[in-house]
Design an enzyme around this catalytic site. Structure first.
Site, PDB file in Angstrom:
ATOM      1  CB  ALA A 117       9.681 -38.649  11.527  1.00  0.00           C
ATOM      2  CD  GLU A 139      -1.207  -2.345   2.118  1.00  0.00           C
ATOM      3  OE1 GLU A 139       0.039  -2.527   2.053  1.00  0.00           O
ATOM      4  OE2 GLU A 139      -1.959  -3.073   2.801  1.00  0.00           O
ATOM      5  CB  ALA A 162      13.252 -37.480  -6.357  1.00  0.00           C
TER       6      ALA A 162
END
Lengths: 392, 392
Positions: A296, A71, A175
């Site tokens: 985990a 702004e 991956a």
């Protein structure tokens, strides 16, 4: 330009009769916001100032901590062009802040500038910053919220999550081969996915606050965890490098070389580790492995998004991408909702998210149908209804 | 229509000056060919007859064994409209046959009809059918080959493979979680993938000659292996249902119910099993599991194409999609070349093929780079060169 454009004098009526102009300005403000850095403690915000005819007077976006808010940037841009922002309408992607940080409250700046109306996409959930709408309204400014709210939420997704929950948005990168393996039987793992997938993964690194690996991966792979460009150079932003686990990081590890700061958290508890990272203003954490850490985080229901790079490769043996999640039956599977599918060379990137933002995806629970798919058929316990008993 | 279109009289010169008209006609012929059945012993073929100005006179395609070949269908279509095909140019997706099967040789039909030129996409590798080009040329007909050859090869891919190698084109279907699992720890497996993926898999079933599963899957899952439409009905074509392995198929198995014929091959040797199927005119075999059969086929280098349906699900335990392939190191991974990536609801379908048609993909060998990707960087042993030593 020092000449004020036509119609920029004081005394404007707020833009009300041209909602399409406001929406178009919000789209522009979102694009502006996206030019700011995705990483860092501050949200990406864009702002467009409109004259009463819906024409753009000035625009601005936040370029990162320590620089003007969107702004303020838009108001400054107007003034630098000799335009008095009095009477303009501000279209802003996020609720203007009402607190004194490194810059003054944006709500006050808009009020002081004489802005007559404010249109917002997203309310600010930050308890320190909120109150902007109330302050604007108290000053007699016309405020509307929820303009392109979905797009606004999407742009700020990790930041909003971090502010709302007090812990980082966790993106888990996987991956793998088609059979879910991250290494061959002898432990070799370079390269399962191809160069386009790896290049993409580096652009993600450049957008997050921190990258985490477990000590096992740190020791076995000696990764650098830098964000690198296609030519091997470093992106300007280098994420914090986090190693989770009790074993030490060797003095000659690449993790100690050029790149982001190194943080070794000798934690085994996921909640504690994430809290420590939140204290360091980590809003978006990218977890790159290995399987122990991924397991985990999944078991602790701490994964908000998955980036799965899948290669058209089969290995048949070797480490799998996740270990035992305590899931014993198919109805309890950890299901995510697919957001995007992108081909990257021979590989595919599947981006999936927690099926519902507030839903419990812990092992043993049934996440139910995802919100954006599977709606055509009734489901019971993860299993869609079918018209026949024949199933396979 | 009984009126001959303008210019359809005898004595045409062959279409030579308008190659774009021939190419356009070949595109049309390929579309026509694709309307024929993908399954069955015969190839899909389309034929368009052009007048010397490149205008379409008639067209035809082969609708499956026992029906007219494409060339005969096009000639008949011309005659049924009162058009004498003498002097026309035939644009055909596959070399016209020169042998007597259930129908006469198409080469002779074209010669007898007075066709002046023939343009082909693909030569016929079938030793029984080949010789069409030679016969046409001996009759003084102008023949060109290789028009849109890639598209023609693609359309006929499984059929060409089967004719060239004498064994079926093997498509291996995998439906897995992101961690490569086909079932949870307790053996439950319905449904990992969603309804759109399953619907797609049924359309594939409707295009193949046979579906195979191992006896383990037949006993554990009691599949029907029918090709079903979205409403649960049966496609007109139902593939042969093949069970491979020594254990018997129970009398009350769904495999014995409505659907394609059931063939139980008590074979453990992949080559023998595929030879048996080739004898039964199976050109395209879809293998649907389980892991034991998939592993045997991959280890025998018998998989030509993989359809991997991958769901945004993690299980952490349970049966993996393939077992030990004898691959010990990453450079020896069984790499395929991605052909298509399609999102299906929350799931993704990755279609990948043998990296090169004649290449040895057996475990222990290095397939090298795929032809359509990874060309930007030099590779050694499956590993692309990189400008730095930093790799992760």
């Amino acid at each position: 330009m020092t000449e004020a454009p036509q119609g920029s004098a004081a005394g404007y009526a707020p833009v009300r009769a041209v909602p399409t102009a406001v929406e178009a300005a919000m789209r522009r403000a979102l694009l502006l916001a996206a030019q700011g850095p995705a990483h860092g403690p501050n949200p990406r915000v864009g702002c467009v100032l409109l004259d009463p005819d819906g024409r753009t007077v000035a625009e601005g976006f936040h370029r990162g901590a320590g620089t003007p808010h969107a702004e303020a940037a838009a108001l400054a841009a107007a003034r630098s062009r000799g335009v008095d922002p009095r009477g303009t309408t501000a279209v802003v992607t996020l609720e203007p802040c009402a607190h004194h940080g490194r810059t003054g409250p944006c709500a006050d700046a808009l009020i002081d500038a004489g802005v007559t109306a404010v249109h917002l996409a997203v309310r600010d959930p930050n308890p320190l910053a909120t109150g902007g709408v109330a302050r604007l309204r108290a000053a007699g400014i016309d405020v509307s919220t929820g303009i392109l709210a979905d797009e606004g939420q999407e742009l700020l997704r990790p930041w909003l999550h971090a502010v709302r929950t007090g812990r980082p948005y966790v993106t888990l990168k996987l991956a793998t081969s088609l059979d879910g393996r991250v290494a061959a039987a002898d432990g070799t793992s370079r390269w399962i996915t191809g160069p386009q997938a790896r290049a993409h993964a580096h652009t993600v690194r450049a957008q997050v606050d921190a990258i985490a690996v477990g000590t096992g991966t740190a020791l076995a792979d000696d990764p650098s965890l830098t964000a690198r460009t296609l030519d091997g150079g470093l992106f300007e932003h280098q994420p914090l490098r986090v190693v989770l686990g009790r074993r030490g990081v060797p003095d000659d590890a690449r993790l100690r070389g050029t790149g982001g700061a190194l943080l070794h958290l000798p934690e085994h508890d996921v909640d504690t580790a994430l809290a420590r990272l939140a204290e360091r203003e980590v809003r978006h954490l990218l977890v790159e492995g290995g399987p122990t850490l991924a397991t985990a985080l999944l078991a602790a229901d701490a994964v908000d998004e998955i980036h799965a790079y899948v290669a058209p490769v089969l290995l048949g043996a070797g480490a799998t991408v996740v270990g035992d999640l305590g899931i014993s039956t198919i109805g309890a599977a950890a299901r995510f909702a697919t957001r995007d599918v992108t081909r990257l060379g021979d590989d595919v990137l599947l981006v999936a998210r927690r099926a519902e933002p507030t839903q419990n995806l812990a092992p043993g629970s049934d996440p139910g149908p995802s919100p954006d798919a599977r709606s055509a058929q009734p489901r019971q316990n993860g299993r869609p209804g079918r018209p026949t008993q024949e199933e396979i």
